[in-house]
Design a protein around this motif. Structure first.
Motif, mmCIF file in Angstrom:
data_model
loop_
_atom_site.group_PDB
_atom_site.id
_atom_site.type_symbol
_atom_site.label_atom_id
_atom_site.label_comp_id
_atom_site.label_asym_id
_atom_site.label_seq_id
_atom_site.Cartn_x
_atom_site.Cartn_y
_atom_site.Cartn_z
ATOM 1 N N GLY A 181 0.788 -1.219 0.000
ATOM 2 C CA GLY A 181 0.000 0.000 0.000
ATOM 3 C C GLY A 181 0.823 1.274 0.000
ATOM 4 N N ARG A 182 2.132 1.182 -0.328
ATOM 5 C CA ARG A 182 2.964 2.381 -0.363
ATOM 6 C C ARG A 182 2.809 3.084 -1.704
ATOM 7 N NH1 ARG A 182 8.209 -0.778 1.765
ATOM 8 N NH2 ARG A 182 7.605 -1.948 -0.065
ATOM 9 N N ASP A 183 2.945 4.398 -1.687
ATOM 10 C CA ASP A 183 2.770 5.178 -2.911
ATOM 11 C C ASP A 183 3.974 4.986 -3.838
ATOM 12 O OD1 ASP A 183 1.305 7.326 -4.423
ATOM 13 O OD2 ASP A 183 3.301 8.250 -4.200
ATOM 14 N N ILE A 184 3.717 4.589 -5.085
ATOM 15 C CA ILE A 184 4.824 4.227 -5.988
ATOM 16 C C ILE A 184 5.576 5.464 -6.489
ATOM 17 C CG2 ILE A 184 5.365 3.189 -8.220
ATOM 18 C CD1 ILE A 184 3.098 1.181 -7.491
ATOM 19 N N LEU A 185 4.816 6.540 -6.771
ATOM 20 C CA LEU A 185 5.497 7.751 -7.247
ATOM 21 C C LEU A 185 6.486 8.246 -6.191
ATOM 22 C CD1 LEU A 185 5.658 9.771 -9.575
ATOM 23 C CD2 LEU A 185 4.052 11.204 -8.327
ATOM 24 N N ALA A 186 6.035 8.229 -4.934
ATOM 25 C CA ALA A 186 6.939 8.656 -3.855
ATOM 26 C C ALA A 186 8.150 7.735 -3.785
ATOM 27 C CB ALA A 186 6.191 8.654 -2.524
ATOM 28 N N GLU A 187 7.925 6.457 -4.029
ATOM 29 C CA GLU A 187 9.040 5.510 -4.012
ATOM 30 C C GLU A 187 10.025 5.810 -5.142
ATOM 31 O OE1 GLU A 187 8.047 1.260 -2.250
ATOM 32 O OE2 GLU A 187 6.697 1.767 -3.902
ATOM 33 N N VAL A 188 9.479 6.124 -6.326
ATOM 34 C CA VAL A 188 10.355 6.432 -7.461
ATOM 35 C C VAL A 188 11.210 7.655 -7.143
ATOM 36 C CG1 VAL A 188 10.409 7.208 -9.867
ATOM 37 C CG2 VAL A 188 8.838 5.392 -9.183
ATOM 38 N N PHE A 189 10.574 8.705 -6.570
ATOM 39 C CA PHE A 189 11.323 9.915 -6.230
ATOM 40 C C PHE A 189 12.394 9.598 -5.179
ATOM 41 C CE2 PHE A 189 7.502 12.787 -7.413
ATOM 42 C CZ PHE A 189 7.894 12.728 -8.739
ATOM 43 N N THR A 190 11.992 8.814 -4.176
ATOM 44 C CA THR A 190 12.931 8.505 -3.097
ATOM 45 C C THR A 190 14.102 7.662 -3.593
ATOM 46 O OG1 THR A 190 11.011 8.446 -1.659
ATOM 47 C CG2 THR A 190 13.068 7.623 -0.734
ATOM 48 N N ALA A 191 13.789 6.777 -4.550
ATOM 49 C CA ALA A 191 14.817 5.873 -5.056
ATOM 50 C C ALA A 191 15.900 6.588 -5.859
ATOM 51 C CB ALA A 191 14.175 4.786 -5.903
ATOM 52 N N SER A 192 15.626 7.857 -6.277
ATOM 53 C CA SER A 192 16.617 8.587 -7.089
ATOM 54 C C SER A 192 17.967 8.588 -6.395
ATOM 55 C CB SER A 192 16.205 10.044 -7.297
ATOM 56 O OG SER A 192 14.845 10.154 -7.507
ATOM 57 N N ARG A 193 17.937 8.832 -5.053
ATOM 58 C CA ARG A 193 19.208 8.999 -4.362
ATOM 59 C C ARG A 193 20.031 7.717 -4.406
ATOM 60 N NH1 ARG A 193 19.701 11.407 1.589
ATOM 61 N NH2 ARG A 193 19.001 13.295 0.531
ATOM 62 N N LEU A 194 19.397 6.609 -4.002
ATOM 63 C CA LEU A 194 20.149 5.355 -3.973
ATOM 64 C C LEU A 194 20.624 4.972 -5.374
ATOM 65 C CD1 LEU A 194 21.136 3.123 -2.133
ATOM 66 C CD2 LEU A 194 19.066 1.840 -2.679
ATOM 67 N N SER A 195 19.737 5.120 -6.366
ATOM 68 C CA SER A 195 20.108 4.732 -7.741
ATOM 69 C C SER A 195 21.338 5.490 -8.192
ATOM 70 C CB SER A 195 18.951 5.019 -8.706
ATOM 71 O OG SER A 195 17.791 4.360 -8.282
ATOM 72 N N LEU A 196 21.306 6.813 -8.007
ATOM 73 C CA LEU A 196 22.417 7.629 -8.479
ATOM 74 C C LEU A 196 23.663 7.431 -7.624
ATOM 75 C CD1 LEU A 196 22.534 9.577 -10.928
ATOM 76 C CD2 LEU A 196 20.230 8.941 -10.327
ATOM 77 N N GLU A 197 23.456 7.301 -6.302
ATOM 78 C CA GLU A 197 24.585 7.096 -5.396
ATOM 79 C C GLU A 197 25.402 5.879 -5.824
ATOM 80 O OE1 GLU A 197 23.487 8.689 -0.925
ATOM 81 O OE2 GLU A 197 23.286 6.576 -1.382
ATOM 82 N N LEU A 198 24.677 4.783 -6.019
ATOM 83 C CA LEU A 198 25.360 3.541 -6.388
ATOM 84 C C LEU A 198 26.052 3.682 -7.745
ATOM 85 C CD1 LEU A 198 22.772 0.833 -5.261
ATOM 86 C CD2 LEU A 198 24.789 1.660 -4.058
ATOM 87 N N SER A 199 25.396 4.382 -8.681
ATOM 88 C CA SER A 199 25.996 4.548 -10.014
ATOM 89 C C SER A 199 27.282 5.351 -9.918
ATOM 90 C CB SER A 199 25.031 5.268 -10.956
ATOM 91 O OG SER A 199 23.744 4.758 -10.823
ATOM 92 N N VAL A 200 27.231 6.430 -9.136
ATOM 93 C CA VAL A 200 28.425 7.268 -8.987
ATOM 94 C C VAL A 200 29.538 6.458 -8.325
ATOM 95 C CG1 VAL A 200 29.377 9.276 -7.796
ATOM 96 C CG2 VAL A 200 27.170 9.441 -8.928
ATOM 97 N N LEU A 201 29.157 5.693 -7.306
ATOM 98 C CA LEU A 201 30.137 4.883 -6.593
ATOM 99 C C LEU A 201 30.800 3.878 -7.544
ATOM 100 C CD1 LEU A 201 31.041 4.775 -3.657
ATOM 101 C CD2 LEU A 201 29.507 2.813 -3.329
#
Lengths: 642, 321
Positions: free
Chosen positions: A62-82
């Protein structure tokens, strides 16, 4: 910084940086603004479709997916940069070290790098996932190490271009140590392109990491990145497609942002400028220019013996580049005729329009160039309207061309045999075998040894002189009536030049073909031709029988003749040169193009273009103030200032 | 070797490349062997889970041969490889060679189809557009081509696969959503595997075509007034192929990795989807064999591309030995 600003100003660069700024915003603010909402579990609203409250719906908790997509930006990019940083940290020094090593280890490591570059990162990721276990650590390490060979190759290429420079060789001679060399000279000089490339690689790392997470080999629950969200959504694609398409869009948009930005940055660094189409105004300006349209019909053209049909008739030929900016007209109002068997030379400095004249006559102008003429006839056919198989057959067999650089004028991927015989096979229907026999015979005629073997060879197996002879032999496969040779001996060394010229002379006697011989070397033309056209600024300045060339009437033509050194030239003095630069075809003066360099120029010369006038039978000059036949011009040929 | 080089430079090239191929295959075998042995901790315990008894662990260790000395393990491994005995999958309780025999053809089918589609599509599109936009003509066509392919290059194959699945499988319902059935079930996996590389490759082919068209030898060919067919297929195409094949080889290698993703999306019964499951379940014998298989495929593709390049462009063969 200046480059960065220039990049942002291009449309692609602007779009790219806008996207990247947006991504950066979500990376910084996403978890803060949407994190709590993305973490809120709502058992009453499980797997809901898109609604006003949940634009992309909700997941199985029941979690909001759009909010999840926005929140996931940080981890996605962090890992890519790393991952990218790991790759760069391993790869860049490795490649740079290779460049300062001695040859043998360099070759070994180079081979190893080349080899690993072609290994897909995903396989490495699978391998690492087995060893370190499934999870983001393994994924980041895998993508990092997977990209290292690419970085190593890049820095190796860049670094070796640095190490080949003289100052580094000097540094090495002075006994500077390898480590010092590496840090002081190599790394500093390859920094900018490396940083650019590393930045752009983050996009690639993002795609790769998303793929791993998508497979379940990357980020593990309860954490999530875009790839993980995409694969979670895949289970519900039939009921709520937006659950998977949302994170998919985030991945693609970010990838596009990196691509657009990188592409335009590379463009700015490479300074690529696209040619523009001319406006209507510019076309009109071109048409109004002197020499745009052929002047009055010409007087009976000189040079052709009466009663014989000329092979080639050119009247008022001009060539324009209408799409160039500024549009230019490098050939203007060129007129001459060619009798059967006659050899005419065209002389002039580079940029005088001689090659374009030849190409326009043969209807081989490059794209973007346009020819116009009051008359352009080969064997009595109008070259502007003559089309079809018949035209191709005659032009393909009777109008061969020989170009300047034999190293590039033969196709490197095809055997000589194919290149020599194809015109005969296409136009005359000669069977392959017979055509090959004739080709061998023609090769022998231009004095190439072992002709049968040569036919099975590639151009790179022949020397420059041999190649030029092979091109000439190619022209002899049909029945040449006009051979156009554009600087055929310029790229060859002196002894080979002699041999090739001798072959041309012999050909003219055996085939009775007319020839147009283009050269910047008046001496070469004087030996071979019966008539020489001297071109300057796209115009024929003088059209003189070879016997009258020594007393050329046009100041430019005379200077060209007198600048040729001979045995009597004083050796203790610098060679004579003509001062000044030829005009750019894009910025021709309204009057005579030579006027700015001409010691005899009158006021009128700068304002008006002189017409070609006949000074003696078969001798035309385009000049308001021509020299008389026996007037000397010693003062005009200034020694070059050192 | 020197005498050989002088007499048959191309023969020496092939010999060197073959030697390199065999050596790298050997390295691959060693790597796949070492992979399981360097896992930190006890892989058997990790696989069986914390509830496993000492007894179970001992039996499984013996089954996997992990109780013997490293050297004799390697020896057994090599011997088994030559006899085609690749062990038994722990989770599927089936010989690994059987699993590969039933699943590899499915992967090879879509991979080879995708490669074929990629090559045909990109070479024809690249040549045509190169001819069409040569010398700055048709700038609008050029812009839309570079924009479209630029977008398609950026879309990773698994996102494209999901998108296609949604549009054609769910929304329009004209193609089967997943799993292998009739010929229609091939369309989406092959499309998602081939569209991104085809976009990349057609860009390269267009640039190479433009490059070739501007060369002096094309002027010579045009001076012979050859029909357009010969001009493009005989004179341009071979000169475009060198670069195309180099990138094409890389793309084919990428395809091998791409099948893993695409098979997972479409639940395609190939080795790609199998390896993902095997990793999740720590099915070591299966992982080992599949890593070896995929790695060898990559090596093989690189080898074939090298040999083909040497045949097409004889200069490169001499240069790179």
């Amino acid at each position: 910084m200046r480059r960065l600003r220039a990049t942002v100003r291009t449309p692609t660069g602007f779009a790219g940086s806008a996207i990247l700024l947006l991504v950066l915003f979500f990376v910084v603010a996403g978890p803060i603004l949407w994190g709590p909402q993305a973490a809120r579990i709502n058992p009453l609203d499980i797997l809901a479709g898109p609604s006003a409250r949940h634009p992309l719906g909700t997941d199985e908790l029941g979690r909001d997916i759009l909010a999840e997509v926005f929140t996931a930006s940080r981890l996605s990019l962090e890992l890519s940069v790393l991952a990218t940083l790991i790759g760069a940290a391993v790869g860049v020094p490795l490649g740079a070290v290779v460049a300062v090593l001695s040859p043998r280890p360099r070759r070994l490591i180079g081979t190893l790098i080349n080899f690993t570059v072609s290994f897909p990162g995903l396989l490495l990721a699978i391998f690492l996932a087995v060893i370190v276990g499934v999870g983001s650590t393994g994924a980041v390490l895998a993508i990092g190490f997977g990209s290292a060979p690419g970085f190593a190759r890049l820095s190796q290429t860049l670094a070796s271009s640095v190490t080949e420079m003289d100052y580094l060789a000097a540094a090495r001679l002075l006994g500077v140590s390898r480590t010092r060399l590496l840090f002081r000279h190599v790394l500093r000089n390859i920094g900018e392109p490396i940083i650019l490339n590393v930045t752009m690689s983050v996009g690639g790392a993002l795609l790769a990491l998303s793929g791993l997470s998508f497979l379940g080999l990357g980020v593990q629950p309860p954490s999530y990145d875009w790839g993980r969200l995409l694969s979670d959504g895949l289970a519900n694609i039939a009921t709520n497609p937006l659950e998977s398409l949302g994170p998919g869009a985030a991945i693609v948009i970010t990838g596009i942002g990196f691509n657009l930005f990188g592409e335009s940055l590379a463009q700015v660094l490479g300074q690529r400028v696209a040619p523009r189409r001319p406006g209507r105004k510019e076309r009109r300006r071109l048409l109004a220019e002197p020499g745009a349209r052929p002047a009055q019909p010409l007087p009976a053209s000189p040079g052709s013996p009466a009663g014989r049909q000329p092979i080639l008739r050119v009247e008022g030929l001009s060539v324009t580049f209408p799409r160039q900016r500024p549009a230019s007209r490098p050939v203007r109002d060129v007129s001459f005729e060619l009798a059967p068997g006659e050899i005419v030379g065209i002389a002039g400095e580079s940029g005088s329009g001689k090659s374009l004249t030849a190409l326009a006559i043969a209807r081989l102008l490059p794209n973007g160039a346009e020819a116009s003429a009051a008359r352009l006839e080969f064997l009595g056919n109008d070259m502007f309207t003559w089309r079809g198989a018949e035209a191709s057959r005659i032009l393909g067999t009777k109008l061969p061309m020989v170009f300047q650089d034999p190293m590039t004028s033969l196709n490197p991927a095809l055997h000589l045999g194919i290149q020599l015989t194809e015109a005969s096979q296409v136009h005359q229907g000669t069977p392959r075998r017979q055509a090959l026999e004739r080709a061998a015979e023609r090769l022998r005629a231009v004095r190439i040894d072992r002709p049968d073997e040569r036919l099975c060879q590639y151009p790179h197996e022949l020397s420059g002189g041999q190649r030029q002879r092979a091109v000439i032999a190619m022209g002899l496969m049909g029945e040449p009536r006009l051979i156009i040779a554009d600087e055929p001996t310029t790229a060859l060394d002196t002894t080979v030049q002699r041999q090739v010229l001798a072959i041309f002379r012999e050909l003219s006697e055996t085939t009775h073909s007319a020839m147009i011989m283009i050269s910047h070397d008046v001496a070469v033309l004087g030996e071979l031709c019966s008539r020489v056209l001297v071109m300057y600024g796209g115009l024929i300045m003088e059209d003189a029988p070879v016997g009258e060339l020594a007393g050329a009437r046009h100041p430019y033509a005379r200077m060209l003749v007198e600048a040729v050194p001979d045995l009597g030239t004083a050796r203790d003095r610098p060679l004579a040169t003509i001062q000044g630069q030829p005009p750019s075809p894009a910025a021709l003066p309204p009057g005579c193009p030579f006027a700015p360099r001409c010691p005899r120029a009158l006021e009128r010369c700068r304002l008006e273009l002189p017409a070609a006038t006949e000074v003696s039978p078969g001798h035309r000059v385009r000049c308001f103030n021509p020299l008389t036949f026996d007037e000397t011009l010693v003062t005009l040929v200034e020694p070059a200032t050192p | 070797m020197n005498g050989l080089r002088q007499r048959h430079p191309s023969l020496e090239f092939y010999a060197r490349r073959s030697l390199r191929f065999v050596l790298s295959l050997l390295a691959m075998v060693i790597v796949s062997f070492a992979m399981i042995r360097v896992i930190p901790g006890n892989p058997v315990r990790a696989q069986l889970g914390i509830t496993a008894t000492e007894q179970e662990i001992r039996i499984r260790t013996r089954e996997l041969g992990l109780n013997q000395s490293l050297l004799s393990q390697l020896w057994t491994y090599l011997g088994h490889l030559f006899t085609g005995h690749l062990g038994t999958s722990i989770t599927l309780q089936e010989p690994v060679s059987n699993i590969i025999a039933t699943r590899l053809p499915n992967t090879l089918e879509i991979a080879s189809m995708a490669f074929l589609v990629t090559m045909v599509l990109s070479i024809s599109a690249g040549l045509l557009l190169g001819a069409f936009t040569n010398g700055g003509r048709h700038p609008r066509t050029e812009l839309s081509f570079t924009a479209t392919t630029g977008l398609l290059v950026t879309i990773p194959e698994f996102v494209l696969a999901v998108l296609l699945q949604y549009v054609f499988g769910v929304k329009l319902g004209i193609l089967p959503i997943a799993e292998k059935s009739g010929w229609t079930s091939y369309i989406m996996p092959v499309a998602s595997l081939s569209i991104p590389p085809a976009a990349a490759l057609s860009r390269l082919v267009r640039v190479e075509t433009l490059n070739a068209l501007g060369r002096d030898y094309m002027r010579t060919a045009r001076s012979k007034r050859l029909p357009a067919r010969l001009l493009y297929l005989r004179h341009v195409l071979p000169n475009v192929l060198t670069a195309t094949l180099t990138l094409g080889g890389l793309l084919l290698v990428g395809l091998i990795a791409g099948t893993v993703l695409v098979e997972t999306v479409f639940a395609w019964p190939g080795i790609g989807s199998t390896i993902v499951q095997a990793i999740e379940q720590k099915d070591y014998p299966l992982i080992q064999a599949l890593v070896l298989l995929l790695g060898s495929m990559v090596l093989f593709v690189n080898f074939v591309v090298d040999i083909l390049l040497g045949a097409i462009d004889p200069r490169s063969a001499i240069r790179t030995t």
